[in-house]
Design a protein around this motif. Sequence first.
Motif: not given
Length: 360
Positions: A82-87, A208-212, A228-233
């Motif tokens: 999932e970490a690799a998927n996140f990246a 994940v896309k938004g946090l990326g 604030p969107l970072v913490y919501i995501l």
Amino acid sequence: MEGTGNETNWSISPPSGSKYHLYIGLAFAIGSSIFIGSSFILKKKGLLKLADRGVIRAGQGGYSYLKEWLWWAGLLSMGLGEAANFAAYAFAPATLVTPLGALSVLISAILSSHFLNEKLNIHGKLGFVLSILGSTVMVIHAPEEEEVTSLDEMERKLQDPVFVTFAVLLTLVALVLIIVVAPKRGQTNILIYVLICSLIGAFSVSSVKGLGIAIKQMLQRKPVYRHPLVYILLGILVLSVSTQISYLNKALDVFNTSLVTPIYYVCFTTTVMMCSIILFKEWSSMELGDIIGTLSGFCSIIIGIFLLHAFKNTNITWSQLMSTVAKEPSHRESETSHTLLESMENPALAYEEDSILFSQ
């Protein structure tokens, strides 16, 4: 002239950078598939060991798997995947990254044939080849440019009425499945647990896309922690992933891995692609030929996965298939010669057969 040359070089550099990011995302996606495909086998082995001990199973509400090291190894492998998927989502479009999850299905099938005594017959091998070809076609036709490059743009897209409607519908269906349907039919219908994981997965991928995007902006030294969107995501991601893990454990515990994995892939990928089309609009930059190629590749992967698992219990080998093909011509030849002899002995029969043949 010099200024013109500099301007030309500047205009050419973004596509090469975009392709470079695409290849990085592709490498992360392949690595993610390897880890996630292995995690299914490790988790299943751990759950089977617990079932042999007679403890309360995960499908019945038990949590004994938390004391099994094989299950934790599977969770660690899935975490790395999932970490690799996140990246991968940070560098490549979701339309490309998500369908490549089919590779995890193939890896799971190969490993299950070695470690879970689940045989891979000729249909499975053909399905394996079809899935690889479908993945290749999707990579060739996938969009290379990202539509969302900043958190502000992500926030605007999240407020789009079409996506809000889509998200509300997904949430309502998931809640009905969790509260009403799963307690009654979850133990007998494989689609219940898998659909819950798939529907919730659309939110995890979007998060994940938004946090990326946020991480990429943070590397550019932008104050994303104030948004604030970072913490919501992040909250949505934790909630959705924990729900997925819980119901995926129940599905793996109750049903065969060879059934859970392909059905989960098809449902999850379809949901995520729909979410990607609505939210990120990555297909808006694609030509018609690329859209058709992407859909064709996805359909090839689905057919490949179907062949991989639908005929899993059919014991047909390549040698048996070849021997059957070799026997057919001689059998037909003997039938033809026998019919010719009958026709020579009975001319009226031959005339009647010719009349029937040409009347058709």
